[in-house]
Design a protein around this motif. Sequence first.
Motif, PDB file in Angstrom:
ATOM      1  N   GLY A  64       1.455  -5.284 -10.899  1.00 39.33           N
ATOM      2  CA  GLY A  64       0.601  -6.269  -9.476  1.00 39.33           C
ATOM      3  C   GLY A  64       0.905  -7.336  -9.335  1.00 39.33           C
ATOM      4  N   LEU A  65       1.419  -8.111  -7.913  1.00 34.49           N
ATOM      5  CA  LEU A  65       1.391  -9.052  -7.997  1.00 34.49           C
ATOM      6  C   LEU A  65       3.019  -9.229  -8.045  1.00 34.49           C
ATOM      7  N   THR A  66       3.453  -8.805  -7.774  1.00 33.23           N
ATOM      8  CA  THR A  66       5.753  -8.374  -7.787  1.00 33.23           C
ATOM      9  C   THR A  66       5.681  -9.578  -6.775  1.00 33.23           C
ATOM     10  N   SER A  67       5.067 -10.120  -6.064  1.00 29.56           N
ATOM     11  CA  SER A  67       5.774 -10.932  -4.731  1.00 29.56           C
ATOM     12  C   SER A  67       5.510 -12.008  -5.622  1.00 29.56           C
ATOM     13  N   LEU A 101     -16.501   2.702  -4.970  1.00 33.97           N
ATOM     14  CA  LEU A 101     -15.861   1.630  -5.603  1.00 33.97           C
ATOM     15  C   LEU A 101     -17.185   0.628  -5.023  1.00 33.97           C
ATOM     16  N   ILE A 102     -16.934  -0.542  -5.130  1.00 37.14           N
ATOM     17  CA  ILE A 102     -17.276  -2.058  -4.665  1.00 37.14           C
ATOM     18  C   ILE A 102     -16.707  -2.229  -3.388  1.00 37.14           C
ATOM     19  N   HIS A 103     -15.462  -2.790  -2.851  1.00 37.65           N
ATOM     20  CA  HIS A 103     -15.256  -3.857  -2.121  1.00 37.65           C
ATOM     21  C   HIS A 103     -13.803  -3.639  -2.043  1.00 37.65           C
ATOM     22  N   PRO A 104     -13.019  -1.756  -1.757  1.00 38.65           N
ATOM     23  CA  PRO A 104     -11.295  -1.449  -1.809  1.00 38.65           C
ATOM     24  C   PRO A 104     -10.444  -2.257  -0.878  1.00 38.65           C
ATOM     25  N   LYS A 105      -9.661  -1.890  -1.364  1.00 40.91           N
ATOM     26  CA  LYS A 105      -8.452  -2.779  -0.663  1.00 40.91           C
ATOM     27  C   LYS A 105      -7.244  -1.622  -1.088  1.00 40.91           C
ATOM     28  N   VAL A 106      -6.875  -1.475   0.364  1.00 37.89           N
ATOM     29  CA  VAL A 106      -5.353   0.027  -0.249  1.00 37.89           C
ATOM     30  C   VAL A 106      -4.164  -1.348   0.157  1.00 37.89           C
ATOM     31  N   GLU A 107      -3.449  -0.540  -0.845  1.00 41.11           N
ATOM     32  CA  GLU A 107      -1.768  -1.659  -1.302  1.00 41.11           C
ATOM     33  C   GLU A 107      -0.420  -0.551  -0.756  1.00 41.11           C
ATOM     34  N   PRO A 108       0.375  -0.394   0.315  1.00 41.65           N
ATOM     35  CA  PRO A 108       1.198   0.211   0.619  1.00 41.65           C
ATOM     36  C   PRO A 108       2.483   0.187  -0.744  1.00 41.65           C
ATOM     37  N   GLU A 109       3.273   0.935  -1.399  1.00 39.87           N
ATOM     38  CA  GLU A 109       4.272   0.378  -2.906  1.00 39.87           C
ATOM     39  C   GLU A 109       5.237   1.545  -2.917  1.00 39.87           C
ATOM     40  N   ILE A 110       5.641   1.227  -3.326  1.00 39.42           N
ATOM     41  CA  ILE A 110       6.979   2.573  -3.879  1.00 39.42           C
ATOM     42  C   ILE A 110       6.899   2.951  -5.352  1.00 39.42           C
ATOM     43  N   ALA A 111       6.484   3.886  -5.466  1.00 38.14           N
ATOM     44  CA  ALA A 111       6.673   4.355  -6.745  1.00 38.14           C
ATOM     45  C   ALA A 111       7.569   5.044  -7.509  1.00 38.14           C
ATOM     46  N   GLY A 199      11.119  -3.100   1.259  1.00 41.19           N
ATOM     47  CA  GLY A 199      10.729  -2.766  -0.255  1.00 41.19           C
ATOM     48  C   GLY A 199      11.113  -4.684  -0.662  1.00 41.19           C
ATOM     49  N   ALA A 200      12.186  -4.782   0.456  1.00 39.76           N
ATOM     50  CA  ALA A 200      12.246  -5.861  -0.341  1.00 39.76           C
ATOM     51  C   ALA A 200      11.310  -7.088  -0.905  1.00 39.76           C
ATOM     52  N   ALA A 201      10.649  -6.976  -0.100  1.00 32.57           N
ATOM     53  CA  ALA A 201       9.455  -7.468  -0.688  1.00 32.57           C
ATOM     54  C   ALA A 201       8.758  -7.532  -1.862  1.00 32.57           C
ATOM     55  N   VAL A 202       9.055  -6.539  -2.361  1.00 31.32           N
ATOM     56  CA  VAL A 202       8.337  -6.761  -3.896  1.00 31.32           C
ATOM     57  C   VAL A 202       9.677  -7.156  -3.908  1.00 31.32           C
ATOM     58  N   LEU A 203       9.817  -8.859  -4.996  1.00 30.93           N
ATOM     59  CA  LEU A 203      10.616  -9.132  -5.795  1.00 30.93           C
ATOM     60  C   LEU A 203      12.432  -8.932  -5.435  1.00 30.93           C
ATOM     61  N   GLY A 204      12.256  -9.310  -4.149  1.00 28.13           N
ATOM     62  CA  GLY A 204      13.296  -9.040  -3.850  1.00 28.13           C
ATOM     63  C   GLY A 204      14.198  -7.222  -3.862  1.00 28.13           C
ATOM     64  N   HIS A 205      13.822  -6.534  -4.665  1.00 27.84           N
ATOM     65  CA  HIS A 205      14.309  -4.455  -4.967  1.00 27.84           C
ATOM     66  C   HIS A 205      13.066  -4.366  -5.784  1.00 27.84           C
ATOM     67  N   PRO A 206      12.266  -3.188  -5.024  1.00 27.02           N
ATOM     68  CA  PRO A 206      10.806  -2.508  -6.118  1.00 27.02           C
ATOM     69  C   PRO A 206      11.540  -2.434  -7.687  1.00 27.02           C
ATOM     70  N   SER A 232       5.042  -0.012  -7.775  1.00 29.78           N
ATOM     71  CA  SER A 232       6.182  -1.429  -8.371  1.00 29.78           C
ATOM     72  C   SER A 232       5.178  -2.424  -7.896  1.00 29.78           C
ATOM     73  N   GLY A 233       3.970  -2.050  -7.100  1.00 29.90           N
ATOM     74  CA  GLY A 233       3.606  -3.484  -6.299  1.00 29.90           C
ATOM     75  C   GLY A 233       3.451  -2.949  -4.998  1.00 29.90           C
ATOM     76  N   GLY A 234       2.540  -3.732  -4.239  1.00 27.92           N
ATOM     77  CA  GLY A 234       1.756  -3.645  -2.893  1.00 27.92           C
ATOM     78  C   GLY A 234       3.394  -4.849  -2.163  1.00 27.92           C
TER      79      GLY A 234
END
Length: 262
Positions: A64-67, A101-111, A199-206, A232-234
Amino acid sequence: MNLDRTTIALLAERLENCELEARDTTKVTDDYPDMDWEDAYAVQDAIRARKLARGARIVGLKAGLTSRAKMKQMNVEDPVFGFLVDSFAVADGGDIDTKKLIHPKVEPEIAFVTKAALRGPGCHIGAVLAATDFVVPAIEIIDSRYRDFKFDLKSVVADNCSSTRFVTGGTATPVEGLDLRTLGVVLEKNGQPVAIGAGAAVLGHPAAAIAMLANMLGRRGEEIPAGTLILSGGITEAVAVAAGDSVSLRIQSLGSTSVRFV
Ligand code: 0L1
Ligand code: MG
């Protein structure tokens, strides 16, 4: 460590009960401002132990928090990590009961799914790609147990990094010949694009997120075993959802996956 075993166990019970009963709480560092990183991961480990004792199975890991921008903003050098259990997995196109759930949010990720073990220190993007069996699109649903998603990082780690549900779909795609940095990502809510990225939004490379995870686990004397699913993170900001919403994620070359909130 600054907290004793009894306090760690009580915090794990408090946070897991909030998860299971869909109610929020104040952040744990309000009560224990001296909590350190070891304490925070010890609370997360105690939540995992509680679930395993009730028969849950670990089905993956998450970074998480991979930006970089967010890490800099929060003044941390490492992303955080958490675990995924079988009850978090939702079938592709399936329904999620929003009342749970309490207050869900969605994140797009590469698994990523690994075919060989990864162990830090010294793990790097090349090692991750060589150890990757395939990648798939994943929607992570996060649901911080903290009131109004107001937290600090140690509280987030203790809360298993807001993990609650995830869905994977699309085509299981080997990474050979694929540039994960330039894959376009479109997250839609009720048929409208709400977050767009690459994809590069995650640390330059997932794959860098997976390498960081292996290096963090290596410092604990742990590894990522072969056959592990890892989020790998949002890639974009997380998007709030409510009952009645349909969410779908399309990732270039990997296909799509979707979920409905009922
Ligand atoms: O999966 C994530 O990146 C979330 C990490 C925890 C912070 C949050 O709840 O936004
Ligand atoms: Mg995530």
